[in-house]
Motif scaffolding. Structure first.
Motif, PDB file in Angstrom:
ATOM      1  N   LEU A  94       0.826  -1.204   0.000  1.00 21.51           N
ATOM      2  CA  LEU A  94       0.000   0.000   0.000  1.00 21.51           C
ATOM      3  C   LEU A  94       0.864   1.260   0.000  1.00 21.51           C
ATOM      4  CD1 LEU A  94      -2.727  -1.196   2.499  1.00 21.51           C
ATOM      5  CD2 LEU A  94      -3.163  -0.463   0.146  1.00 21.51           C
ATOM      6  N   VAL A  95       1.925   1.244   0.774  1.00 18.91           N
ATOM      7  CA  VAL A  95       2.856   2.380   0.785  1.00 18.91           C
ATOM      8  C   VAL A  95       3.450   2.565  -0.601  1.00 18.91           C
ATOM      9  CG1 VAL A  95       4.983   3.305   1.796  1.00 18.91           C
ATOM     10  CG2 VAL A  95       3.380   2.050   3.238  1.00 18.91           C
ATOM     11  N   HIS A  96       3.853   1.472  -1.201  1.00 20.06           N
ATOM     12  CA  HIS A  96       4.413   1.519  -2.552  1.00 20.06           C
ATOM     13  C   HIS A  96       3.381   2.030  -3.549  1.00 20.06           C
ATOM     14  CE1 HIS A  96       5.575  -0.358  -6.477  1.00 20.06           C
ATOM     15  NE2 HIS A  96       6.743   0.130  -6.115  1.00 20.06           N
ATOM     16  N   GLY A  97       2.139   1.575  -3.410  1.00 18.00           N
ATOM     17  CA  GLY A  97       1.095   1.978  -4.342  1.00 18.00           C
ATOM     18  C   GLY A  97       0.774   3.459  -4.300  1.00 18.00           C
ATOM     19  N   MET A  98       1.042   4.107  -3.181  1.00 19.27           N
ATOM     20  CA  MET A  98       0.831   5.554  -3.081  1.00 19.27           C
ATOM     21  C   MET A  98       2.005   6.356  -3.639  1.00 19.27           C
ATOM     22  SD  MET A  98      -1.226   6.322   0.463  1.00 19.27           S
ATOM     23  CE  MET A  98      -0.740   4.931   1.454  1.00 19.27           C
ATOM     24  N   GLY A  99       3.013   5.677  -4.134  1.00 20.14           N
ATOM     25  CA  GLY A  99       4.149   6.386  -4.703  1.00 20.14           C
ATOM     26  C   GLY A  99       5.068   7.002  -3.664  1.00 20.14           C
ATOM     27  N   LEU A 100       4.978   6.539  -2.425  1.00 13.63           N
ATOM     28  CA  LEU A 100       5.746   7.135  -1.340  1.00 13.63           C
ATOM     29  C   LEU A 100       7.188   6.643  -1.353  1.00 13.63           C
ATOM     30  CD1 LEU A 100       3.028   6.854   1.449  1.00 13.63           C
ATOM     31  CD2 LEU A 100       3.493   8.772  -0.082  1.00 13.63           C
ATOM     32  N   THR A 101       8.052   7.412  -0.740  1.00 15.99           N
ATOM     33  CA  THR A 101       9.477   7.079  -0.743  1.00 15.99           C
ATOM     34  C   THR A 101       9.957   6.514   0.582  1.00 15.99           C
ATOM     35  OG1 THR A 101      10.193   9.304  -0.047  1.00 15.99           O
ATOM     36  CG2 THR A 101       9.885   8.930  -2.405  1.00 15.99           C
ATOM     37  N   ALA A 102       9.113   6.572   1.632  1.00 15.13           N
ATOM     38  CA  ALA A 102       9.547   6.104   2.946  1.00 15.13           C
ATOM     39  C   ALA A 102       8.372   5.518   3.720  1.00 15.13           C
ATOM     40  CB  ALA A 102      10.171   7.243   3.745  1.00 15.13           C
ATOM     41  N   TYR A 103       8.688   4.601   4.611  1.00 15.84           N
ATOM     42  CA  TYR A 103       7.701   4.022   5.525  1.00 15.84           C
ATOM     43  C   TYR A 103       8.318   4.028   6.909  1.00 15.84           C
ATOM     44  CZ  TYR A 103       4.454   0.520   7.523  1.00 15.84           C
ATOM     45  OH  TYR A 103       3.529  -0.152   8.298  1.00 15.84           O
ATOM     46  N   ARG A 104       7.720   4.814   7.807  1.00 11.11           N
ATOM     47  CA  ARG A 104       8.162   4.819   9.197  1.00 11.11           C
ATOM     48  C   ARG A 104       7.327   3.813   9.977  1.00 11.11           C
ATOM     49  NH1 ARG A 104       6.516   8.747  14.009  1.00 11.11           N
ATOM     50  NH2 ARG A 104       7.757   7.736  15.629  1.00 11.11           N
ATOM     51  N   PHE A 105       7.976   2.827  10.553  1.00  8.31           N
ATOM     52  CA  PHE A 105       7.296   1.861  11.405  1.00  8.31           C
ATOM     53  C   PHE A 105       8.181   1.596  12.616  1.00  8.31           C
ATOM     54  CE2 PHE A 105       9.722  -0.475   8.210  1.00  8.31           C
ATOM     55  CZ  PHE A 105      10.432  -1.406   8.955  1.00  8.31           C
ATOM     56  N   SER A 106       7.600   1.017  13.650  1.00 13.52           N
ATOM     57  CA  SER A 106       8.401   0.741  14.840  1.00 13.52           C
ATOM     58  C   SER A 106       8.639  -0.752  14.984  1.00 13.52           C
ATOM     59  CB  SER A 106       7.726   1.294  16.104  1.00 13.52           C
ATOM     60  OG  SER A 106       6.556   0.578  16.434  1.00 13.52           O
ATOM     61  N   VAL A 107       9.755  -1.060  15.615  1.00 11.82           N
ATOM     62  CA  VAL A 107      10.048  -2.430  16.024  1.00 11.82           C
ATOM     63  C   VAL A 107       9.678  -2.542  17.500  1.00 11.82           C
ATOM     64  CG1 VAL A 107      11.812  -2.841  14.287  1.00 11.82           C
ATOM     65  CG2 VAL A 107      12.479  -1.798  16.462  1.00 11.82           C
ATOM     66  N   GLU A 108       9.275  -3.723  17.906  1.00 10.29           N
ATOM     67  CA  GLU A 108       8.693  -3.904  19.233  1.00 10.29           C
ATOM     68  C   GLU A 108       9.688  -4.550  20.186  1.00 10.29           C
ATOM     69  OE1 GLU A 108       6.693  -3.416  22.195  1.00 10.29           O
ATOM     70  OE2 GLU A 108       5.584  -2.817  20.393  1.00 10.29           O
ATOM     71  N   TRP A 109      10.110  -3.772  21.183  1.00 12.61           N
ATOM     72  CA  TRP A 109      11.057  -4.264  22.175  1.00 12.61           C
ATOM     73  C   TRP A 109      10.532  -5.534  22.850  1.00 12.61           C
ATOM     74  CZ3 TRP A 109      12.965  -0.719  26.808  1.00 12.61           C
ATOM     75  CH2 TRP A 109      14.056  -1.333  27.443  1.00 12.61           C
ATOM     76  N   ALA A 110       9.243  -5.579  23.132  1.00 11.97           N
ATOM     77  CA  ALA A 110       8.660  -6.728  23.831  1.00 11.97           C
ATOM     78  C   ALA A 110       8.694  -8.005  23.000  1.00 11.97           C
ATOM     79  CB  ALA A 110       7.220  -6.421  24.232  1.00 11.97           C
ATOM     80  N   ARG A 111       8.801  -7.876  21.698  1.00  9.64           N
ATOM     81  CA  ARG A 111       8.942  -9.057  20.836  1.00  9.64           C
ATOM     82  C   ARG A 111      10.419  -9.426  20.686  1.00  9.64           C
ATOM     83  NH1 ARG A 111       4.046 -10.222  18.144  1.00  9.64           N
ATOM     84  NH2 ARG A 111       2.628  -8.456  17.838  1.00  9.64           N
TER      85      ARG A 111
END
Length: 448
Positions: A94-111
């Motif tokens: 979906l991020v790619h389909g919007m033509g965006l150049t970046a995706y900010r996501f978090s990694v989960e310390w608890a995992r």
């Protein structure tokens, strides 16, 4: 993975967004007008999410405990969230389909570190695959190492109120950077560590009603003597612990990936003193902004996250004035909030600025599209003035779990069915795609 496979999957999000029924809701010509502004080479266009809010079943986290504690004020429990632990490929598409150049996501310390000293190679491998997929389709991963949630074993230590947690957080960041650092485009150590302090000062330095009982219930459920988490505990002690943790985490990440840009993100509403509110306004700035601006001044960037304009009175926030755009809960969501906050951050912190979150809570998606386009035009003016703005990340990709407010808020460009988890792009997703295309966004950057 073959080229044809990349083309097929890479086109999935674009096909969804460009499909019938997803025409832009903005007025004709508006998107192209705002997008024709001169944007710096390499300006970052993206969206943001957070692990606990979209992944689901984050059972080893402190917030999972809080959601299930007797007396909890959470409207919903996170449960499966958006099932993004399993459906992350759809999200990247979906991020790619919007033509965006970046995706900010978090990694989960608890995992990644579900028990103190035990690091999950499987969880690190999961997040590495996410980063790899982003890179395959030309999207730069911007990774947040802590987005509100911690492992439950950290909570029973007292969270960031405990000085020992800062070095444990840095150890986790170092281990995670070793696993992912060659793929990351930029790193955010912590998300909005100032938000808890702002709320605490606005309450007159008093805990939330019933806070002690909820903390005691959470501790009891774990057979522990104490329990502290974001927005639960001594906010000023937690602030100092977070500031220390940020410094140590930055050093740890850079020890592994020396050239990586590292910063932190701040909750920065456009806060103005209203009638009788000058003293409260000063206290909020001194306690919840000044120390963080000072810390971020040594960083590669500062992330600003404005959503609304708030005015202080003698004892709290004043009602929004008549005639301004309002979000779902009646707060002033004027588009020029974005420019006001960017300028404030530049005055008080000379680090380059990343708009790491920005959006509007509304069930009227046309309002979201109009708000987005008007806000981007305001940001373009900031860029034209020479302010060092690195990029714009919209909150959020998905309608998701919004903490104690549960699933009621609507910030997403993409709707998520609560039972099937089917993603349906809204017209605002196409509006954003049109803005980004008009801005001449270029994919494939290695680093921010």
């Amino acid at each position: 993975m073959s080229t044809s496979r990349r083309q097929v999957i890479g086109g999935f999000g674009a096909a969804l967004i460009a499909g019938q029924g997803f025409a832009s809701s903005a007025a004709p010509g508006k998107a192209s007008a705002s997008a024709k502004q001169a944007w710096p080479a390499g300006f970052v266009w993206g969206v943001a999410t957070a692990a606990h809010q979209i992944e689901g079943n984050n059972v080893n986290s402190d917030y999972w405990v809080l959601e299930h504690a007797r007396g909890s004020k959470f409207k919903d429990q996170s449960g499966d969230a958006c099932d993004s632990w399993n459906r992350w490929r759809e999200d990247v598409d979906l991020v790619h389909g919007m033509g965006l150049t970046a995706y900010r996501f978090s990694v989960e310390w608890a995992r990644i570190e579900p028990e103190r000293g035990h690091f999950s190679e499987a969880a690190l491998g999961h997040y590495r695959r996410m980063c790899l997929r982003c890179r395959e389709v030309g999207i730069m991963p911007i990774v947040t190492f802590h987005h509100f949630t911690s492992p439950r074993w950290v909570a029973v230590m007292g969270g960031f109120e405990n000085p020992a947690v800062a070095s444990l957080f840095a150890r986790y960041c170092e281990r995670t950077a070793r696993a992912l650092g060659d793929l990351i485009g930029a790193a955010c150590t912590m998300n909005e560590p100032n938000a808890q302090v702002t709320s605490y000062v606005m309450r007159g330095y008093q805990p939330y009603p019933g806070e002690a009982n909820v903390a005691a219930e959470a501790a009891r459920s774990l057979g522990a003597e104490r329990f502290a988490a974001y927005f639960l505990g001594d906010a000023l002690k937690a602030r100092d612990g977070c500031l220390k943790a940020h410094v140590l985490a930055t050093q740890a990440i850079k020890s592994v990936v020396p050239g990586l840009k590292v910063g932190l993100t701040l909750a920065l509403q456009d806060l103005l003193p209203g009638p009788g509110g000058a003293e409260l306004h000063r206290r909020v700035f001194d306690e919840a902004r000044g120390p963080f601006y000072e810390a971020a001044g040594a960083d590669d960037f500062v992330g600003v996250q404005p959503y609304m304009r708030l005015r202080t009175g003698p004892d709290g926030y004043l009602p929004a004035p008549a005639g301004v755009p309002l979000n779902r809960y009646g707060a002033d969501a004027s588009p020029d909030v974005l420019g006001a906050v960017v300028r404030e951050a530049h005055r008080h912190c000379k680090a380059p600025i990343l708009v790491s979150e920005h959006g509007i809570d509304t069930i009227d998606d046309r309002q979201r599209s109009v708000h987005l386009e008007a806000s981007v035009a305001v940001l373009a003016q900031c860029v034209a003035e020479g302010l060092p703005v690195l990029g714009y990340l919209h909150w959020s990709l998905l309608d998701n779990f919004e903490w104690s407010s549960g699933y009621e808020p609507r910030f997403g460009l993409v709707a998520v069915d609560r039972k099937s988890f089917v993603r349906t792009p809204k017209p605002s997703a196409k509006a954003f795609r049109d803005i980004v295309a008009g801005a001449g966004a270029k994919r494939g950057r290695n680093r921010m």
